[in-house]
Design a protein around this motif. Structure first.
Motif, PDB file in Angstrom:
ATOM      1  N   SER A  94       0.746  -1.310   0.508  1.00 13.68           N
ATOM      2  CA  SER A  94      -0.142  -0.523   0.007  1.00 13.68           C
ATOM      3  C   SER A  94       1.376   1.202  -0.133  1.00 13.68           C
ATOM      4  CB  SER A  94      -0.353  -0.057   0.907  1.00 13.68           C
ATOM      5  OG  SER A  94       0.450   0.505   2.927  1.00 13.68           O
ATOM      6  N   PRO A  95       0.139   2.374  -0.307  1.00 14.96           N
ATOM      7  CA  PRO A  95       1.003   3.068  -0.192  1.00 14.96           C
ATOM      8  C   PRO A  95       1.606   3.445   1.383  1.00 14.96           C
ATOM      9  CG  PRO A  95      -0.325   3.843  -1.439  1.00 14.96           C
ATOM     10  CD  PRO A  95      -1.176   2.514  -0.518  1.00 14.96           C
ATOM     11  N   ALA A  96       1.005   3.577   2.393  1.00 14.57           N
ATOM     12  CA  ALA A  96       1.710   3.198   3.423  1.00 14.57           C
ATOM     13  C   ALA A  96       3.321   3.079   3.763  1.00 14.57           C
ATOM     14  CB  ALA A  96       0.597   3.211   4.633  1.00 14.57           C
ATOM     15  N   ASP A  97       2.751   1.653   3.177  1.00 10.97           N
ATOM     16  CA  ASP A  97       4.417   1.341   3.227  1.00 10.97           C
ATOM     17  C   ASP A  97       5.282   2.017   2.620  1.00 10.97           C
ATOM     18  OD1 ASP A  97       2.765  -1.412   4.397  1.00 10.97           O
ATOM     19  OD2 ASP A  97       2.767  -2.135   2.807  1.00 10.97           O
ATOM     20  N   ILE A  98       5.458   2.742   1.523  1.00 17.11           N
ATOM     21  CA  ILE A  98       6.350   2.810   1.225  1.00 17.11           C
ATOM     22  C   ILE A  98       6.832   4.511   1.681  1.00 17.11           C
ATOM     23  CG2 ILE A  98       6.395   4.798  -1.246  1.00 17.11           C
ATOM     24  CD1 ILE A  98       4.875   3.260  -2.504  1.00 17.11           C
ATOM     25  N   LYS A  99       5.770   4.900   2.440  1.00 18.67           N
ATOM     26  CA  LYS A  99       6.080   6.595   2.949  1.00 18.67           C
ATOM     27  C   LYS A  99       6.649   6.199   4.561  1.00 18.67           C
ATOM     28  CE  LYS A  99       4.029  10.414   2.503  1.00 18.67           C
ATOM     29  NZ  LYS A  99       4.749  11.089   2.248  1.00 18.67           N
ATOM     30  N   LEU A 100       6.317   4.851   4.614  1.00 16.26           N
ATOM     31  CA  LEU A 100       7.400   4.101   5.829  1.00 16.26           C
ATOM     32  C   LEU A 100       8.740   3.958   5.346  1.00 16.26           C
ATOM     33  CD1 LEU A 100       5.042   1.372   7.199  1.00 16.26           C
ATOM     34  CD2 LEU A 100       5.451   3.795   8.192  1.00 16.26           C
ATOM     35  N   ASP A 101       9.792   3.970   3.986  1.00 14.85           N
ATOM     36  CA  ASP A 101      10.810   3.326   3.970  1.00 14.85           C
ATOM     37  C   ASP A 101      11.141   5.004   2.897  1.00 14.85           C
ATOM     38  OD1 ASP A 101      10.164   0.768   4.040  1.00 14.85           O
ATOM     39  OD2 ASP A 101      10.172  -0.041   2.196  1.00 14.85           O
ATOM     40  N   TYR A 102       9.796   5.975   3.150  1.00 13.79           N
ATOM     41  CA  TYR A 102      10.273   6.765   1.663  1.00 13.79           C
ATOM     42  C   TYR A 102       9.814   7.898   2.520  1.00 13.79           C
ATOM     43  CZ  TYR A 102      13.472   4.399  -1.440  1.00 13.79           C
ATOM     44  OH  TYR A 102      14.575   3.304  -1.690  1.00 13.79           O
ATOM     45  N   PRO A 103       9.703   8.859   3.743  1.00 10.85           N
ATOM     46  CA  PRO A 103       8.843   9.653   3.948  1.00 10.85           C
ATOM     47  C   PRO A 103       8.883  10.852   2.679  1.00 10.85           C
ATOM     48  CG  PRO A 103       9.624   9.169   5.825  1.00 10.85           C
ATOM     49  CD  PRO A 103      11.139   8.499   4.336  1.00 10.85           C
ATOM     50  N   SER A 104       9.694  11.510   2.133  1.00  8.40           N
ATOM     51  CA  SER A 104       9.614  12.202   0.925  1.00  8.40           C
ATOM     52  C   SER A 104       9.049  11.766   0.456  1.00  8.40           C
ATOM     53  CB  SER A 104      11.191  13.219   0.925  1.00  8.40           C
ATOM     54  OG  SER A 104      12.167  12.042   0.452  1.00  8.40           O
ATOM     55  N   ALA A 105       8.421  10.239   0.076  1.00 13.26           N
ATOM     56  CA  ALA A 105       7.741  10.479  -1.336  1.00 13.26           C
ATOM     57  C   ALA A 105       6.522  11.086  -1.734  1.00 13.26           C
ATOM     58  CB  ALA A 105       7.971   8.842  -1.188  1.00 13.26           C
ATOM     59  N   SER A 106       6.299  11.469  -2.280  1.00 10.35           N
ATOM     60  CA  SER A 106       4.622  11.976  -2.938  1.00 10.35           C
ATOM     61  C   SER A 106       3.750  10.919  -4.024  1.00 10.35           C
ATOM     62  CB  SER A 106       4.879  13.348  -3.845  1.00 10.35           C
ATOM     63  OG  SER A 106       6.116  14.303  -3.356  1.00 10.35           O
ATOM     64  N   ILE A 107       2.615  10.814  -3.253  1.00  9.78           N
ATOM     65  CA  ILE A 107       1.867  10.017  -3.544  1.00  9.78           C
ATOM     66  C   ILE A 107       0.908  10.508  -4.037  1.00  9.78           C
ATOM     67  CG2 ILE A 107      -0.182   8.532  -2.581  1.00  9.78           C
ATOM     68  CD1 ILE A 107       2.614   7.506  -1.941  1.00  9.78           C
ATOM     69  N   LEU A 108       0.407   9.907  -5.658  1.00 10.89           N
ATOM     70  CA  LEU A 108      -0.082  10.397  -6.725  1.00 10.89           C
ATOM     71  C   LEU A 108      -1.275   9.658  -6.808  1.00 10.89           C
ATOM     72  CD1 LEU A 108       2.417  11.546  -8.673  1.00 10.89           C
ATOM     73  CD2 LEU A 108       1.208  12.815  -7.140  1.00 10.89           C
ATOM     74  N   PRO A 109      -2.149   9.954  -7.600  1.00  9.20           N
ATOM     75  CA  PRO A 109      -3.507   9.065  -7.977  1.00  9.20           C
ATOM     76  C   PRO A 109      -2.914   7.549  -9.426  1.00  9.20           C
ATOM     77  CG  PRO A 109      -3.935  11.899  -8.403  1.00  9.20           C
ATOM     78  CD  PRO A 109      -2.462  11.641  -7.983  1.00  9.20           C
ATOM     79  N   ASP A 110      -3.734   6.957  -9.073  1.00  9.27           N
ATOM     80  CA  ASP A 110      -3.348   6.318 -10.500  1.00  9.27           C
ATOM     81  C   ASP A 110      -2.215   5.206  -9.804  1.00  9.27           C
ATOM     82  OD1 ASP A 110      -4.161   4.294 -12.134  1.00  9.27           O
ATOM     83  OD2 ASP A 110      -3.351   5.685 -14.044  1.00  9.27           O
ATOM     84  N   HIS A 111      -2.294   5.288  -8.709  1.00  8.37           N
ATOM     85  CA  HIS A 111      -0.997   4.056  -8.208  1.00  8.37           C
ATOM     86  C   HIS A 111       0.088   4.231  -8.141  1.00  8.37           C
ATOM     87  CE1 HIS A 111      -4.537   1.807  -6.843  1.00  8.37           C
ATOM     88  NE2 HIS A 111      -4.598   1.012  -7.717  1.00  8.37           N
ATOM     89  N   ARG A 112       0.522   6.010  -8.708  1.00  9.57           N
ATOM     90  CA  ARG A 112       2.110   6.728  -8.860  1.00  9.57           C
ATOM     91  C   ARG A 112       2.688   7.168  -8.014  1.00  9.57           C
ATOM     92  NH1 ARG A 112       1.619   6.957 -14.236  1.00  9.57           N
ATOM     93  NH2 ARG A 112      -0.560   6.807 -15.624  1.00  9.57           N
ATOM     94  N   VAL A 113       3.792   6.769  -7.992  1.00 16.00           N
ATOM     95  CA  VAL A 113       4.773   7.720  -6.836  1.00 16.00           C
ATOM     96  C   VAL A 113       5.784   8.659  -6.627  1.00 16.00           C
ATOM     97  CG1 VAL A 113       6.015   6.938  -4.892  1.00 16.00           C
ATOM     98  CG2 VAL A 113       3.995   5.872  -5.103  1.00 16.00           C
TER      99      VAL A 113
END
Length: 143
Positions: free
Chosen positions: A83-102
Motif C-alpha cells: 500500500s502507499p502507507a508502506d512506501i511512506k514508511l520507507d520513503y517519507p519524502s515520497a509523493s503519493i499521486l492518483p492512479d497508484h503513482r509515486v
C-alpha cells in the motif's frame, strides 16, 4: 527437519503455481512453530521493478546519481510494498499521486523518479526519471 523443508517447498510450489510471478519474488520463507507442534509457513512477497535498464541509461548520462539509483533499485526490490502507507514508511519524502503513482526524490531532490505500482501483484513500473526541471515540464499524473 526434512519434513519441514518438504512442506515448506510444497507451500511455495502451490503459491508459485497460482501466481506465476512468485518464484522471482519469493525472497524469504520462514516457519513459526506453535505450542502444539504445528507450524505455519510465511512467505514474504517482494516487489519486482521494471526495468533497471531505464535507470541504467539515465545514469550513463548523469553519472552523479548512479549510486543513488542503484541504491533505490536494490531497496525497492527487497521491499514488500502492499500500500502507499508502506512506501511512506520507507520513503517519507515520497509523493503519493492518483492512479497508484509515486514520485521519489533522488539525490537530494536533484532528480525525480515516477513509478506506477500494482500492489496486488507486486510490480513497479518506472514511468519517468529526469532532472527536477524535466519533472516540472511533465504531467506526473498521466505519464
Amino acid at each position: 527437519m526434512s519434513l519441514n523443508k518438504e512442506i515448506r517447498f510444497n507451500v511455495v510450489s502451490r503459491i508459485s503455481n497460482r501466481y506465476p510471478l512468485m518464484p522471482i519474488q519469493i525472497k524469504m520463507c520462514f516457519q513459526l512453530f506453535t505450542k502444539t507442534g504445528n507450524f505455519i509457513t510465511f512467505v514474504k512477497k517482494t516487489v519486482r521493478v521494471i526495468a533497471k535498464s531505464t535507470l541504467r541509461e539515465f545514469w550513463k548520462e548523469h553519472n552523479d546519481c548512479e549510486e543513488q539509483l542503484k541504491s533505490w533499485f536494490n531497496e525497492a526490490e527487497k521491499s514488500c510494498w502492499t500500500s502507499p502507507a508502506d512506501i511512506k514508511l520507507d520513503y517519507p519524502s515520497a509523493s503519493i499521486l492518483p492512479d497508484h503513482r509515486v514520485v521519489f526524490n533522488i539525490k537530494g531532490n536533484s532528480y525525480r523518479l515516477i513509478v506506477k505500482i500494482n500492489y496486488k501483484i507486486g510490480l513497479v513500473w518506472i514511468r519517468f526519471i529526469g532532472t527536477h526541471d524535466d519533472y516540472d515540464k511533465t504531467n506526473a499524473k498521466t505519464i
